[in-house]
Design a protein around this motif. Structure first.
Motif, short mmCIF file in Angstrom:
data_model
loop_
_atom_site.label_atom_id
_atom_site.label_comp_id
_atom_site.label_asym_id
_atom_site.label_seq_id
_atom_site.Cartn_x
_atom_site.Cartn_y
_atom_site.Cartn_z
N UNK A 120 11.62 -5.02 -14.30
CA UNK A 120 12.62 -5.36 -13.30
C UNK A 120 13.65 -4.24 -13.10
N UNK A 121 13.88 -3.43 -14.14
CA UNK A 121 14.76 -2.28 -13.98
C UNK A 121 14.17 -1.27 -13.01
N UNK A 122 12.88 -1.00 -13.16
CA UNK A 122 12.20 -0.08 -12.24
C UNK A 122 12.21 -0.65 -10.82
N UNK A 123 11.92 -1.95 -10.68
CA UNK A 123 11.91 -2.58 -9.36
C UNK A 123 13.30 -2.52 -8.72
N UNK A 124 14.34 -2.77 -9.51
CA UNK A 124 15.70 -2.72 -8.98
C UNK A 124 16.05 -1.31 -8.50
N UNK A 125 15.65 -0.31 -9.26
CA UNK A 125 15.92 1.08 -8.87
C UNK A 125 15.21 1.42 -7.57
N UNK A 126 13.94 1.03 -7.46
CA UNK A 126 13.17 1.30 -6.25
C UNK A 126 13.74 0.55 -5.05
N UNK A 127 14.21 -0.68 -5.26
CA UNK A 127 14.84 -1.44 -4.18
C UNK A 127 16.12 -0.75 -3.71
N UNK A 128 16.87 -0.20 -4.66
CA UNK A 128 18.07 0.54 -4.30
C UNK A 128 17.75 1.78 -3.47
N UNK A 129 16.70 2.50 -3.86
CA UNK A 129 16.26 3.67 -3.10
C UNK A 129 15.83 3.27 -1.69
N UNK A 130 15.05 2.19 -1.59
CA UNK A 130 14.56 1.74 -0.29
C UNK A 130 15.71 1.29 0.61
N UNK A 131 16.66 0.54 0.04
CA UNK A 131 17.80 0.08 0.83
C UNK A 131 18.61 1.27 1.36
N UNK A 132 18.82 2.27 0.50
CA UNK A 132 19.59 3.45 0.92
C UNK A 132 18.85 4.23 2.00
N UNK A 133 17.53 4.36 1.84
CA UNK A 133 16.75 5.20 2.75
C UNK A 133 16.60 4.56 4.13
N UNK A 134 16.34 3.23 4.17
CA UNK A 134 16.04 2.58 5.44
C UNK A 134 17.23 1.86 6.07
N UNK A 135 18.32 1.68 5.32
CA UNK A 135 19.48 0.98 5.87
C UNK A 135 20.72 1.86 5.87
N UNK A 136 21.15 2.30 4.69
CA UNK A 136 22.40 3.04 4.59
C UNK A 136 22.33 4.41 5.25
N UNK A 137 21.29 5.19 4.92
CA UNK A 137 21.18 6.56 5.44
C UNK A 137 21.11 6.60 6.96
N UNK A 138 20.27 5.77 7.62
CA UNK A 138 20.26 5.80 9.10
C UNK A 138 21.61 5.49 9.72
N UNK A 139 22.35 4.52 9.15
CA UNK A 139 23.66 4.19 9.70
C UNK A 139 24.62 5.36 9.56
#
Length: 257
Positions: A120-139
């Motif tokens: 779950x630590x790995x999954x949480x880290x990957x979810x954080x990367x995905x959220x930043x890449x597809x949500x935060x960074x484009x904004x």
């Protein structure tokens, strides 16, 4: 039963130097993992550059134009991408090595959760990367490119863009680990839900500051959009410590009965 009793005694007999030697091998294996990750990133550098690093710049309106103004600027960018890419690629392997080092110091019941916590630590880290890449960074990029003063054109240095890219992606990956870290600290009795609820207001101020750093130009709307997920993660951390506290009380009651 005899074998179970012998294991703790053998662990207790380990000297400080033996623990340091084990820690040294953990570091060595982690460094080797990062080296392998760097080699993979160097081999597939063109694909990483075109389909990961530069892709967000092509989707802004207008498209972001990158340039290099230093003699060794592009070499520096290449080295940064290979290094940090190696760290990210090898993160699951590094995490496994860390948990293997920590596991012998845990109780038998706690060791059963090591694999689940690692997963779950790995999954949480990957979810954080995905959220930043597809949500935060484009904004962030859309706002930066749409904000124009007079006839001034936005032409971004590639090293500056890469710095923002890594800051947003890695910080988001780390922040998404908060609930699991809180649960683990709560399981050890270090962190309690009462403590986190008591300092909720302070945490909100800190999270607003983080959102302000990540939102360019102090855009209040973008700041609130970024603050929402951060606050949700903090509330999940409180829930995680509450769950850990209940499990800890049950374990202590079972041990005394």
């Amino acid at each position: 039963m005899a074998e179970e009793l012998e294991k703790p005694s053998s662990d207790q007999e380990m000297s400080v130097w033996e623990h340091l030697e084990e820690l040294r091998w953990v570091v060595v294996r982690a460094v080797i993992g990062i080296g392998v990750g760097m080699a993979l990133c160097a081999i597939f550098f063109d694909q990483i550059m075109d389909y990961v690093i530069l892709l967000p710049t092509m989707q802004t309106k207008p498209p972001m134009k990158l340039l290099n103004t230093e003699v060794y600027g592009q070499l520096s960018v290449w080295m940064s991408i290979v290094l940090w890419g190696g760290v990210i690629v090898s993160f699951p392997y590094t995490l496994v090595q860390i948990w293997k080092f920590v596991a012998p110091g845990l109780k038998d019941k706690e060791r059963k959760y090591v694999r689940q916590i690692t997963f779950f630590t790995v999954i949480s880290f990957l979810c954080g990367l995905a959220f930043a890449y597809w949500v935060m960074l484009p904004m962030v990029l859309d706002f930066s490119m749409s904000f124009v003063i007079g006839n001034v054109q936005n032409m971004i240095q590639i090293d500056k863009y890469l710095g923002v890219f890594l800051e947003i992606v890695l910080l988001s990956g780390i922040v998404f680990e908060l609930p699991l870290v809180a649960f683990f600290l709560g399981r050890l009795g270090i962190l309690t839900p009462a403590f986190m609820r008591h300092y909720r207001r302070h945490a909100i101020v800190i999270l607003l500051a983080i959102a302000a750093v990540l939102s360019p130009g102090g855009n209040p709307i973008l700041q609130l959009i970024l603050f929402g997920p951060l606050w949700a993660l903090f509330e999940l951390s409180i829930a995680g410590t509450a769950l850990a506290a209940r499990q800890r009380r049950k374990a202590e009651a079972a041990a005394m009965s």
